[in-house]
Design an enzyme around this catalytic site. Structure first.
Site, mmCIF file in Angstrom:
data_model
loop_
_atom_site.group_PDB
_atom_site.id
_atom_site.type_symbol
_atom_site.label_atom_id
_atom_site.label_comp_id
_atom_site.label_asym_id
_atom_site.label_seq_id
_atom_site.Cartn_x
_atom_site.Cartn_y
_atom_site.Cartn_z
ATOM 1 N N HIS A 84 0.835 -1.185 -0.027
ATOM 2 C CA HIS A 84 0.035 0.044 0.028
ATOM 3 C C HIS A 84 0.734 1.294 0.136
ATOM 4 O O HIS A 84 0.337 2.300 -0.096
ATOM 5 C CB HIS A 84 -1.163 -0.038 0.993
ATOM 6 C CG HIS A 84 -0.529 0.435 2.361
ATOM 7 N ND1 HIS A 84 -0.294 -0.847 3.408
ATOM 8 C CD2 HIS A 84 -0.237 1.514 3.116
ATOM 9 C CE1 HIS A 84 0.013 0.130 4.732
ATOM 10 N NE2 HIS A 84 0.197 1.158 4.393
ATOM 11 N N ASP A 221 1.263 -7.823 2.210
ATOM 12 C CA ASP A 221 1.244 -6.201 1.975
ATOM 13 C C ASP A 221 2.865 -5.756 1.829
ATOM 14 O O ASP A 221 3.403 -5.178 2.877
ATOM 15 C CB ASP A 221 0.568 -5.555 3.100
ATOM 16 C CG ASP A 221 0.281 -3.830 2.835
ATOM 17 O OD1 ASP A 221 0.577 -3.383 1.639
ATOM 18 O OD2 ASP A 221 -0.572 -3.393 3.485
ATOM 19 N N SER A 633 3.939 2.320 8.485
ATOM 20 C CA SER A 633 3.836 1.176 7.478
ATOM 21 C C SER A 633 4.988 1.185 6.571
ATOM 22 O O SER A 633 5.619 2.043 6.406
ATOM 23 C CB SER A 633 2.621 1.677 6.646
ATOM 24 O OG SER A 633 1.462 1.067 7.018
HETATM 25 N N1 ARG Z 1 -4.693 0.373 7.398
HETATM 26 C C1 ARG Z 1 -3.354 0.446 6.832
HETATM 27 C C2 ARG Z 1 -2.593 1.929 7.158
HETATM 28 O O1 ARG Z 1 -3.251 2.631 7.588
HETATM 29 C C3 ARG Z 1 -3.366 -0.216 5.850
HETATM 30 C C4 ARG Z 1 -3.966 0.508 4.579
HETATM 31 C C5 ARG Z 1 -3.922 0.206 3.201
HETATM 32 N N2 ARG Z 1 -5.006 0.647 2.633
HETATM 33 C C6 ARG Z 1 -6.422 0.219 2.400
HETATM 34 N N3 ARG Z 1 -7.162 0.951 2.125
HETATM 35 N N4 ARG Z 1 -6.537 -1.235 2.647
HETATM 36 O O2 ARG Z 1 -2.126 2.515 6.311
HETATM 37 N N1 ASP Z 2 -1.172 1.223 8.099
HETATM 38 C C1 ASP Z 2 -0.516 2.606 8.764
HETATM 39 C C2 ASP Z 2 0.320 3.089 7.521
HETATM 40 O O1 ASP Z 2 0.295 3.130 6.573
HETATM 41 C C3 ASP Z 2 0.108 2.025 9.945
HETATM 42 C C4 ASP Z 2 -0.851 2.118 11.293
HETATM 43 O O2 ASP Z 2 -1.565 3.290 11.224
HETATM 44 O O3 ASP Z 2 -0.709 1.489 11.964
HETATM 45 O O4 ASP Z 2 1.321 3.530 8.058
#
Ligand code: ARG
Ligand code: ASP
Length: 699
Positions: A84, A221, A633
């Site tokens: 991502h 990921d 991330s």
């Molecule tokens: N939740 C994770 C972070 O905040 C991964 C995001 C990937 N994006 C998604 N829409 N699945 O960035």
């Molecule tokens: N998924 C998040 C990022 O893109 C990480 C998190 O918020 O824990 O940095």
């Protein structure tokens, strides 16, 4: 000032009672935590983590693209981050013919690695406490404006000196603890960063937004890039003559497996946390802003999904945008629930009342009530601004019209061409128009008339009060709907462009908000920040035994903890590991988010997992108690011997309030097990040449 600084220095060093595993620590001060880290299983030294005189782990960590983290895993500049995090680059190289999002991408030779203009990665050269230098010349009699001007001037001098010494150097001075401390961060930034590999999205985004922010998780990921440098290993713009960067340090990979209870540490760039704000600030988030922002994004997501489901080309165009909207949308929901479950607002109120008793008769007397009333004064303005940002500001055509008209008027034809190409490559008007109708109807219903531009109401009146009719007109008469017409624009068209309905919409909103809402927000926020500086110091004096870490601000931090499951609700316990068995359980060709590629099914059917298997399966993800945030991330997840065991990519849903309150029972970071990464590179990408570059330790 001196007195305050020494109080902070003292509390940073002495206390020992930060709640288990909470905290994001400054690498340069890690010697203050190393005893605790070692007691919990870490076997290396503070100098191994951060050093300015020898290569250390920090030299293998980068800020990736200004919002993620990445780590070096080979002597030839190979870098791992999340899928991502590389998503927009993968997407930019994709089209219906070469759909790297759908099919994955593996460069089989260096020549096939794809350049990414605009992408940079930054290594932290060093960080330094510059509090005294930044506040040199400060006197108690100064106003806040004067103080800010002084800080700015002194910081600029430090920055200029710091970057004068070499290629690609960048620096910034950042306040910590609300300006009780200042640190300078000096980076070296490389801008020739090429895409080397990415699994298909059906692996890299397996589980999609259904599983996002959740455990159990099976998302592969990750993506792979390579940093290029000039012949002297210095940063250089993209050139065919550049060569792979030779890092001072890269991570060795531990492929022998990790177990529950084992020590881990995450080294990366968390973006933003607000652990020390007062109850009113938290109440605005949980009771007001998160709920309306979620509602607005639900509408946008539903509309995008409807059209994406109908057409593969639209799915590609909107995949990255949709993921961006969905990500915060889901996080806010978990965060809100967490704040309510923990009773954060009530707990903070109780803390504030004890603080007030203690502060009676001290310099901190009156801070809490003053902050409280400032937050209340801020609320309607903040609401109007946040609502505008989540509605009128999201209209793609309007954003494009504003940028393109400015470029056309300035006669910047080639920039206009580039912006126009990028816009139309990923634009689908019916989505944008339907979103306009939905969000602007909500705007009308939910933002009080005094807090919205008169332009909005007067234009609406022209269309008999119908947002739909307004949209019909705007999306058919604006020149920016028509690519050919935009390409033909030039400086002579300036006057006509001013009256274009999309340009007008953007201009009228932004200028009214800029004149009527933003000044109040800025002024009140400045007053709040100023008081927060005292409140922060007061909290430290009030709790002399507590260890404080600075809120995240996208600077390099160390978070440490251990691998551990959790209980999300009564009667349920989540184990800390997931495996490919779970992928096969979720696999379903009928459901987009769970449709694993056929090649994956075939490999699993052979049962040949090579060196990456464990107990007849392959580990996929694991959770641990490290305190992370957005920006972490892609961060390396490191074992007790300093080796790479995983790539951080998310947090669990029940713990997303950790940006405001960390709860050791619920807060877990989610990482990809490095063995799954290697398994995919090997068996799905057939890119063993990449694995050969790495140093893999089986024991
Ligand atoms: N939740 C994770 C972070 O905040 C991964 C995001 C990937 N994006 C998604 N829409 N699945 O960035
Ligand atoms: N998924 C998040 C990022 O893109 C990480 C998190 O918020 O824990 O940095």
């Amino acid at each position: 000032m001196r007195k305050y600084i020494s109080v902070i220095a003292l509390s940073l060093i002495c206390g020992a009672s930060a709640s288990a595993d909470e905290g994001m620590w400054l690498p340069a001060l890690i010697s203050e935590r190393i005893g605790d880290m070692q007691a919990k299983g870490f076997t290396l030294t503070a100098e191994d983590i951060y050093s300015i005189s020898q290569a250390s782990l920090k030299d293998a960590v980068v800020l990736f693209g200004g919002g993620c983290t990445g780590e070096l895993v080979s002597p030839e500049g190979l870098l791992l981050t999340n899928h991502h995090c590389g998503y927009s680059q993968i997407q930019k190289h994709s089209s219906v013919d070469h759909d790297y999002l759908r099919d994955g991408f593996w460069a089989m030779t260096r020549a096939e690695e794809l350049p990414n203009p605009g992408l940079g990665v930054s290594f932290l050269e060093y960080m330094e406490d510059v509090t005294d230098k930044v506040l040199k010349g400060y006197e108690d009699s100064m106003t806040e404006e004067e103080r800010q001007a002084l800080v700015k001037k002194n910081s600029q001098k430090l920055i200029d000196e710091a970057v004068s010494g070499g290629k690609g150097l960048e620096a910034s001075v950042e306040p910590l603890f609300y300006g009780n401390k200042y640190y300078m961060f000096v980076y070296r930034t490389y801008t020739d960063v090429r895409l080397v590999g990415a699994p298909p999205s059906s692996i890299g985004k397996f589980g999609g937004d259904t599983d996002n922010w959740m455990w159990p998780r099976h998302t592969g990921d990750f993506s792979i890039f390579r940093i290029y440098a000039d012949k002297d290993n210095n940063p250089a713009p993209y050139s065919e003559d550049n060569v792979p960067y030779r890092p001072k340090k890269y991570f060795h990979i531990a492929a022998g497996g990790v177990g529950e209870g084992e020590f881990t540490f995450v080294y990366g760039f968390p973006g933003s946390t607000r652990e020390y704000i007062m109850s009113e600030g938290v109440r605005y988030i949980s009771d007001i802003s998160n709920p309306f922002k979620i509602a607005l994004r639900t509408m946008r997501l539903d509309i995008q999904k409807k059209y994406m489901d109908e057409d593969q080309a639209v799915r590609i165009q909107y995949s990255s945008k949709n993921a961006g909207v969905a990500n915060a949308w889901k996080k806010w929901q978990g965060e809100m629930k967490g704040i309510v479950r923990l009773g954060t607002v009530a707990k903070k109120q109780e803390f504030e009342s004890r603080f007030m008793d203690w502060a009676d008769g001290t310099e901190y007397e009156g801070i809490v009530p003053a902050l409280d009333s400032l937050y209340k004064e801020l609320e309607p303005y903040m609401y109007a601004l946040d609502y505008y940002n989540e509605s009128a500001r999201t209209i793609e055509l309007v954003q494009f019209a504003q940028r393109a008209s400015a470029l056309a008027s300035a006669g910047k034809d080639s920039a206009l061409g580039a912006v126009t190409d990028a816009f139309f490559k990923d634009y689908y008007l019916p989505i944008d128009k339907e979103i306009f109708v939905a969000v602007m109807n909500s705007y009308r219903e939910n933002v009080p008339a005094d807090f919205r531009p008169p332009y909005f109401d007067s234009t609406l009146a022209v269309y008999g009060g119908s947002v739909g009719k307004w949209a019909d007109a705007l999306f058919s008469t604006s020149v920016f709907c028509d690519r050919k017409a935009v390409e033909a624009l030039g400086a002579d068209d300036t006057l006509a462009l001013e009256n274009d309905p999309a340009v007008e919409f953007g201009r009228e909103f932004s200028s009214w908000i800029g004149e009527n809402i933003r000044p109040a927000v800025n002024r009140l926020n400045m007053e709040i920040n100023l008081l927060n500086r005292d409140y922060m110091r007061g909290q430290m004096e009030f709790q002399p035994d507590k260890v404080f870490y600075p809120d995240a601000n996208l600077t390099l931090r160390v978070a440490y903890g251990h691998i551990k499951g959790y209980s999300p609700s009564d009667g349920v316990y989540y184990m800390p590991f997931s495996t490919i068995e779970g992928i096969m359980e979720k696999d379903n060709p009928e459901i987009f988010d769970y449709n694993i590629p056929q090649k994956f099914r075939d490999v699993v059917a052979t049962g040949d997992y090579g060196r990456w298997g464990e107990d007849g399966s392959v580990p996929v993800c694991f959770i641990a108690t490290n305190h992370t945030s957005g920006g972490n991330s892609g961060s390396p997840v490191i074992d007790s011997r300093g080796r790479l065991i995983g790539i951080n990519f998310d947090r669990v849903w029940e713990g997303t309030m950790s940006d405001i309150e960390f709860d050791p029972d619920f807060c877990r970071n989610i990482s990809l097990d490095i063995r799954y990464v290697l398994f995919i590179i090997d068996k799905i990408g057939n890119a063993d040449h990449l694995i050969e570059e790495m140093t893999i330790e089986q024991e």
